[in-house]
Design an enzyme around this catalytic site. Structure first.
Site, PDB file in Angstrom:
ATOM      1  CE1 TYR A   1      -3.765   2.348   0.915  1.00  0.00           C
ATOM      2  CE2 TYR A   1      -2.437   3.013   2.780  1.00  0.00           C
ATOM      3  CZ  TYR A   1      -3.524   3.205   1.961  1.00  0.00           C
ATOM      4  OH  TYR A   1      -4.372   4.249   2.189  1.00  0.00           O
TER       5      TYR A   1
ATOM      6  CG  LEU B   1      -9.753   9.137   4.789  1.00  0.00           C
ATOM      7  CD1 LEU B   1      -9.888   9.351   3.282  1.00  0.00           C
ATOM      8  CD2 LEU B   1      -9.825  10.454   5.528  1.00  0.00           C
TER       9      LEU B   1
ATOM     10  CG  HIS C   1      -9.169   0.494   6.340  1.00  0.00           C
ATOM     11  ND1 HIS C   1      -7.808   0.347   6.309  1.00  0.00           N
ATOM     12  CD2 HIS C   1      -9.550   0.777   5.069  1.00  0.00           C
ATOM     13  CE1 HIS C   1      -7.365   0.547   5.086  1.00  0.00           C
ATOM     14  NE2 HIS C   1      -8.406   0.813   4.308  1.00  0.00           N
TER      15      HIS C   1
ATOM     16  CD1 TRP D   1      -9.214  -9.486  14.706  1.00  0.00           C
ATOM     17  CD2 TRP D   1      -7.770  -9.004  13.067  1.00  0.00           C
ATOM     18  NE1 TRP D   1      -9.555 -10.246  13.630  1.00  0.00           N
ATOM     19  CE2 TRP D   1      -8.687  -9.983  12.607  1.00  0.00           C
ATOM     20  CE3 TRP D   1      -6.786  -8.548  12.213  1.00  0.00           C
ATOM     21  CZ2 TRP D   1      -8.621 -10.509  11.320  1.00  0.00           C
ATOM     22  CZ3 TRP D   1      -6.720  -9.067  10.936  1.00  0.00           C
ATOM     23  CH2 TRP D   1      -7.625 -10.037  10.495  1.00  0.00           C
TER      24      TRP D   1
END
Length: 197
Positions: free
Chosen positions: A18, A48, A61, A84
């Protein structure tokens, strides 16, 4: 993280693909500016979120994943929701409407921003809110926005990733832009959009 820190150290392993894609775009814009006199700017957003986000538990995300987990847990009357990692990493979040307004603001002030940056510096401007919180704090805020009473448990077998990602937004603020949607309000608006889709 200041704009000029770009490429001054190794990339975080779980973020490399990324990051490399973003860096390639920044380098391309910088090259065009030098070679052709263009005035491209690269707005570097923090994490975001907002209406229309991706809530897929495998591909989303952290914030939209948490929202979906708490929502589904509430519907099933589950006592726990699993997050997580350890909950210790710190992240910064910006509502998508604030990001859109920042981009318009940068476009309207492009000449001044370019003049300040000069040709020897990447045409990069951080856009964030300037504050972060732990994933544990975020999970608690999402739980509140959703109206869940589930206990938060942590799956420490899952990775934490980078311990902190907080952008220095002094540059964009120096041109008069400020975010206007706080996290609590943004979560409320996002959850309303999620349940009404």
């Amino acid at each position: 993280i200041r704009e000029e820190y770009l490429l001054t150290g190794p990339l975080e392993p779980t973020n490399r693909p990324y990051a490399i894609a973003k860096i390639a775009g920044i380098e391309m814009c910088w090259s065009y500016n030098r070679q052709y006199g263009t005035r491209y700017l690269c707005a570097m957003p923090t994490n975001l979120y907002g209406p229309g986000d991706n809530y897929d538990l495998q591909m989303s995300h952290v914030l939209p994943a948490l929202m979906r987990k708490f929502h589904e847990g509430k519907l099933r009357n589950e006592r726990t929701v699993t997050v997580w990692g350890t909950g210790k990493p710190r992240r910064e979040f910006l509502h998508s409407d604030d990001m859109a307004e920042a981009c318009i603001h940068l476009l309207e002030n492009s000449a001044a921003v370019q003049s300040r940056l000069g040709p020897e510096r990447a045409p990069l401007v951080n856009v964030g809110c300037g504050e972060d919180q732990t994933i544990a704090e975020l999970a608690a805020e999402v739980r509140q926005a959703v109206g869940s009473s589930a206990e938060i448990v942590y799956d420490r077998a899952k990775p934490d990733g980078t311990l902190q990602k907080l952008l220095d937004i002094a540059l964009v603020r120096s041109f008069g832009w400020q975010p206007r949607i706080g996290l609590a309000e943004g979560l409320r608006l996002t959850y309303e959009s999620f349940v009404n889709k």
